[in-house]
Design an enzyme around this catalytic site. Structure first.
Site, mmCIF file in Angstrom:
data_model
loop_
_atom_site.group_PDB
_atom_site.id
_atom_site.type_symbol
_atom_site.label_atom_id
_atom_site.label_comp_id
_atom_site.label_asym_id
_atom_site.label_seq_id
_atom_site.Cartn_x
_atom_site.Cartn_y
_atom_site.Cartn_z
ATOM 1 N N GLY A 131 0.327 9.741 5.189
ATOM 2 C CA GLY A 131 0.887 8.821 4.218
ATOM 3 C C GLY A 131 0.316 7.424 4.377
ATOM 4 O O GLY A 131 -0.268 7.078 5.412
ATOM 5 N N CYS A 132 0.500 6.586 3.360
ATOM 6 C CA CYS A 132 -0.109 5.253 3.368
ATOM 7 C C CYS A 132 0.548 4.334 4.396
ATOM 8 O O CYS A 132 -0.129 3.731 5.230
ATOM 9 C CB CYS A 132 -0.068 4.641 1.969
ATOM 10 S SG CYS A 132 1.568 4.644 1.192
#
Length: 329
Positions: A138-139
């Site tokens: 995920g970012c």
């Protein structure tokens, strides 16, 4: 040959922008149920003049790698209803296979077992090179992990971690919502999912991979920023390291990792937006070590990292197709 599923969204669009210019990749198809039959540039209008590809309603299997640019929960459903031949490598950008308990999954009517490797190159580069399927991080998780991994690697993460981080509106995806509407987001700032953001599970998992006895709290306050892309995270924890020792530790950990760069100088988002880079600043304040980590949530935090993983999986230089230019002004 590459295929993209979910090509009409933000991460799908970024994947197209990278792969169209990747010297070792040909895009076989871009799948989208919502935009089937349309030219890619009808949706991603900046690609007018770059490609004549059209979105396809059907899949093709004459590919080497499949990118799943789908929403969370949708990737597993897609693999359940569309069994992908075992010779095709899969890189999933959703959260469906990131956690240890979900990385091995029986999918499709034949219950083919797919095992996913967590695709953070700065943590699992050698495993990624041998992997058949990748769960792309995920970012927020990427940004926070890159700020903390060097400490965990030396078993020096022995106190609570306090984090404040702000992300651009593209982090919420392309589907409009009340908190992505321009009139609400512009000139505004808000906290969401305080202390319980889903990416904390990834962060804790990776830290324990390096420092198995890590059991301290990670106090994470995420903010919605009034800009479109980029994440800036400020982290601090108590540490006995000096300024020089911390800088040396971080620089040594990221030696040989071409997209993560460490400095003692001030950093800002414009240095990394539109690139696959992560910049990290470390600085002591009394007994606190301050770590600033910045990246582009759609590139190093999503599609750029997915292409970096693809490069590693296929024995390419991991920088190929990712020498991107920041917008300094």
């Amino acid at each position: 040959m590459a295929g993209i599923v979910g090509g009409a969204g933000y991460t799908g669009g970024e994947m197209l922008r990278i792969l169209i210019n990747h010297p070792d990749v040909e895009i076989a198809f871009v799948h989208s149920t919502s935009s089937a039959g349309k030219h890619v540039y009808d949706v991603h209008t900046d690609l007018f003049g770059d490609t004549d590809l059209k979105f396809a309603a059907e899949l093709a299997y004459n590919i080497d790698v499949l990118f799943l640019c789908l929403g969370h929960g949708d990737a597993k459903k897609f693999l359940d209803t569309n069994p992908i031949p075992d010779n095709i490598k899969v890189i999933d950008l959703s959260q469906d296979f990131r956690l240890v308990g979900s990385r091995k999954s029986e999918v499709g009517s034949q219950k083919s077992v797919k095992e996913f490797i967590y695709g953070l190159p700065e943590l699992n580069r050698e495993a990624i090179k041998q992997a058949h399927n990748i769960a792309n991080p995920g970012c927020f998780a990427t940004c926070l992990q890159l700020g903390l991994l060097p400490l965990a690697d030396k078993k020096l993460l022995n106190n609570e971690v306090h984090i404040t981080a702000t992300t651009g509106s593209t982090g919420a995806g392309q589907s409009p919502s009340a908190t992505t509407h321009f009139t609400w987001r512009n000139d505004n700032l808000s906290v969401y999912k305080a202390f319980e953001h889903q990416h904390l599970n990834e962060v804790g998992q990776s830290l324990k991979q390096l420092q198995p006895d890590f059991d301290k709290a990670i106090n994470f306050i995420p903010y919605r920023g009034d800009y479109t892309r980029g994440i800036i995270a400020s982290m601090y924890t108590e540490s006995d390291l000096s300024d020089a020792e911390a800088l040396k530790l971080y620089q040594h950990y990221y030696t040989g990792h071409p997209f993560t760069h460490v400095t003692s100088h001030d950093i800002d988002l414009k240095q990394v937006v539109n690139t696959n880079k992560c910049f990290i600043q470390v600085k002591k304040h009394g007994n606190k070590l301050l770590i600033i980590s910045i990246l582009d949530n759609l590139l190093k935090g999503a599609s750029g990292q997915a292409v970096q993983n693809m490069n590693l999986m296929f024995g390419l230089d991991e920088r190929v197709g990712l020498k991107l230019k920041a917008t300094g002004f």
